[in-house]
Every structure is written in C-alpha cells, then in structure tokens.
Write a protein that holds these residues in place. Structure first.
Motif, PDB file in Angstrom:
ATOM      1  N   GLY A  53     -10.270  10.376   2.308  1.00  0.00           N
ATOM      2  CA  GLY A  53     -10.090   9.031   2.835  1.00  0.00           C
ATOM      3  C   GLY A  53      -8.685   8.564   2.514  1.00  0.00           C
ATOM      4  N   SER A  54      -8.004   7.976   3.490  1.00  0.00           N
ATOM      5  CA  SER A  54      -6.592   7.665   3.268  1.00  0.00           C
ATOM      6  C   SER A  54      -6.193   6.319   3.829  1.00  0.00           C
ATOM      7  N   GLU A  96     -13.317   1.006   1.070  1.00  0.00           N
ATOM      8  CA  GLU A  96     -14.146   2.078   1.623  1.00  0.00           C
ATOM      9  C   GLU A  96     -13.906   3.388   0.894  1.00  0.00           C
ATOM     10  N   ILE A  97     -12.652   3.649   0.521  1.00  0.00           N
ATOM     11  CA  ILE A  97     -12.339   4.875  -0.211  1.00  0.00           C
ATOM     12  C   ILE A  97     -13.085   4.904  -1.537  1.00  0.00           C
ATOM     13  N   HIS A  98     -13.048   3.815  -2.278  1.00  0.00           N
ATOM     14  CA  HIS A  98     -13.744   3.759  -3.569  1.00  0.00           C
ATOM     15  C   HIS A  98     -15.249   3.967  -3.388  1.00  0.00           C
ATOM     16  N   VAL A 150      -6.493   8.654  -0.792  1.00  0.00           N
ATOM     17  CA  VAL A 150      -5.080   8.297  -0.927  1.00  0.00           C
ATOM     18  C   VAL A 150      -5.018   6.780  -0.870  1.00  0.00           C
ATOM     19  N   VAL A 151      -4.637   6.163  -1.988  1.00  0.00           N
ATOM     20  CA  VAL A 151      -4.662   4.702  -2.097  1.00  0.00           C
ATOM     21  C   VAL A 151      -3.275   4.178  -2.434  1.00  0.00           C
ATOM     22  N   VAL A 185      -6.396  10.223  -5.499  1.00  0.00           N
ATOM     23  CA  VAL A 185      -7.383   9.975  -6.552  1.00  0.00           C
ATOM     24  C   VAL A 185      -8.660  10.740  -6.269  1.00  0.00           C
ATOM     25  N   TRP A 186      -9.372  11.098  -7.343  1.00  0.00           N
ATOM     26  CA  TRP A 186     -10.711  11.669  -7.248  1.00  0.00           C
ATOM     27  C   TRP A 186     -11.469  11.307  -8.521  1.00  0.00           C
TER      28      TRP A 186
END
Length: 294
Positions: free
Chosen positions: A94-95, A129-131, A143-144, A265-266
């Motif tokens: 997700g970016s 949404e990525i989190h 990618v944040v 991030v992961w």
C-alpha cells in the motif's frame, strides 16, 4: 463460516442479484439462497434487503461485506504463498503518492527480473488505510509520508523528498508567481490532503483548521487535480505527482521550502512470505550502504 460461503456472498454483492450470482458461480439458485440464509442465521442478522429486481445491503451487510473482502483477500494471498515454488508468490504494497516510490519501483523491477512469476500488487491509498491493511495482514508493506508514528513498525527510510506547494489553475493570479507563501495558502480556498488530518497540517504548516477556508479534502492528488480543474479550489500537495504539461494546471512550490520524505514500513514481528522477503532484500540492496534495517 466457510470461505466458499463468503465467496457466494461477495458474488451476490457484486451482481446485486441471486440468480445472476448463481450463474457466475456455476451453481443452482436454491444452493446460493440456502447458503445465504444459513449465513444470516449464523450471524444472527439480515445482510440483504431483497427487492423484486435487485438486492441491497443492510447496514450490517455493508460492514460484513467489507470484512469478507479483507478475509478473502488475505486467504487468497496466504494460499498463493503457501503453495508457491521458488518463483511463485505475491506481495501487497500500500502506498501514498510520493516520489520516494521510485526506489520501491526499481526494486520491483529487479525482483521481476530474478523471479518473473512473483506478482507485486500496488495499491495507491492513504496512511489510515495502509495502517489498517497492515494490521489485518492484507498488505505486506506500506509506503507512508513522514512524519508518521512508526512505533509498531519496522521501517526503512526511502531516499528523496517531495516539496509542498499549491496546484492551481494556470489562469489564476497565483499561477503568475514563482512561489507561494504560507499567507497565500491561508487566503485561498483549499483542497487539503486527508492523510494525518488537521494535526499533520498544523505540524507541517502551523495552521489550525479554523485558519483555513477548506472546500474539500482528498486522499489521491489526481482526484484533487480534477477538483482544481473544476474550480473548486487550490490543492495543497506534493510536487512530482501530477504532470501538469499540456494541462490548464500549474504547481507552485511553497517558500519557505517545506518538504516531506517517505518510509517503507511493515509490522514488527511479522513473518514475511518468501516473496515479501525477496522484495525487501531488493529494496535493502538499493539502499545499501547508506541505510540499514531499523
């Protein structure tokens, strides 16, 4: 609750008709109707309002459909990676929209050369949404844009920064300026990024929501550019995302310069699939020796 039943339900949601869903699934209509009835009985709620021609989701149905979509996505990814051989697998990233994605893009290219059957699925979205999708296991990486709380994540800082500015109509008075000031920003009708909300705007620019005339918000700058074209307002965003060549839009950078970087991030402690590990290794190789795994 079986995955097969969830797939039946999601096909009904897609087709908005039980008969059409049954045809797509190559099963009988009574079978689909019975499975739906059993599912509603198991959940203790009504998921669908059944009309004469189409069906509609109830409030519980809307919630369940969103959860079922995530469950099926995670299940499909898990099965693919479990059954993979050396060159098969999938990765979900997700970016945010950022120039720093170029490093990830280069790593994907290297990975594809080494393992042609690895599929990388890139989803352009915002930090919230990525989190959420990282926490649910749907995304392997995100990618944040900085600044962002990375307490629960391992991360790599990506090279490059993007400069903040205003995306405006080329015929506007602001478009005649080489730069815009914070005072200019405060006195124009704005289209603001949703990521980080009002706190992030305050941290970056010193504004509170009450200081600004906000016409709309966005999570993808392309959509915001359409609002600018339509005369809704001027979009506060990052450079290098919208190609303004041969358009009626102009990007004007802020002065003093305000820039943002990005991080990959992961989740801490997450067991990455073989495909995800391979992508991470390619990114680390590009960043070495200037950066190390955090």
């Amino acid at each position: 609750m079986e995955l097969r039943v969830l797939r039946y339900f999601m096909m009904i949601v897609q087709e908005k008709n039980i008969s059409k869903a049954a045809d797509r699934l190559h099963v009988s209509q009574p079978t689909v109707s019975r499975q739906l009835k059993d599912l509603e009985a198991e959940l203790g709620t009504t998921l669908l309002d059944r009309g004469n021609r189409t069906i509609r989701l109830t409030a519980d149905g809307e919630y369940f459909a969103n959860q079922a979509k995530q469950i099926l996505s995670l299940a499909d990814k898990t099965l693919t990676n479990i059954h993979q051989d050396q060159d098969i697998g999938s990765v979900f990233v997700g970016s945010a929209e950022a120039r720093s994605m170029l490093t990830v893009a280069q790593a994907i290219g290297h990975l594809n050369h080494q393992h042609p059957r690895v599929q990388v699925n890139l989803v352009s979205t915002d930090a919230a949404e990525i989190h959420q999708q990282l926490s649910s296991g749907v995304f392997d990486f995100g990618v944040v844009m900085e600044p962002v709380d990375k307490t629960d994540y391992d991360f790599l800082r990506l090279p490059g920064e993007s400069r903040w500015g205003l995306l405006v109509q080329s015929r506007s008075a602001l478009a005649q300026q080489a730069t815009v000031s914070l005072d200019d920003v405060a006195h124009t009708k704005l289209i603001l990024p949703q990521q980080g909300g009002s706190q992030r705007i305050h941290d970056l620019f010193g504004f509170t929501q009450a200081d600004l005339d906000v016409a709309a918000t966005y999570n993808l700058l392309y959509n915001a550019s359409l609002l600018v074209t339509a005369g809704v307002g001027n979009a506060l965003g990052l450079d290098g995302i919208i190609n303004t060549n041969q358009t009626d839009l102009t990007f004007i950078p802020l002065k003093p310069r305000i820039s943002s970087g990005a991080s990959l991030v992961w989740l801490k402690g997450q067991h990455l699939s073989t495909a995800a590990q391979a992508l991470l290794a390619e990114i680390q190789a590009i960043l070495a020796p200037t950066q190390t795994h955090r």
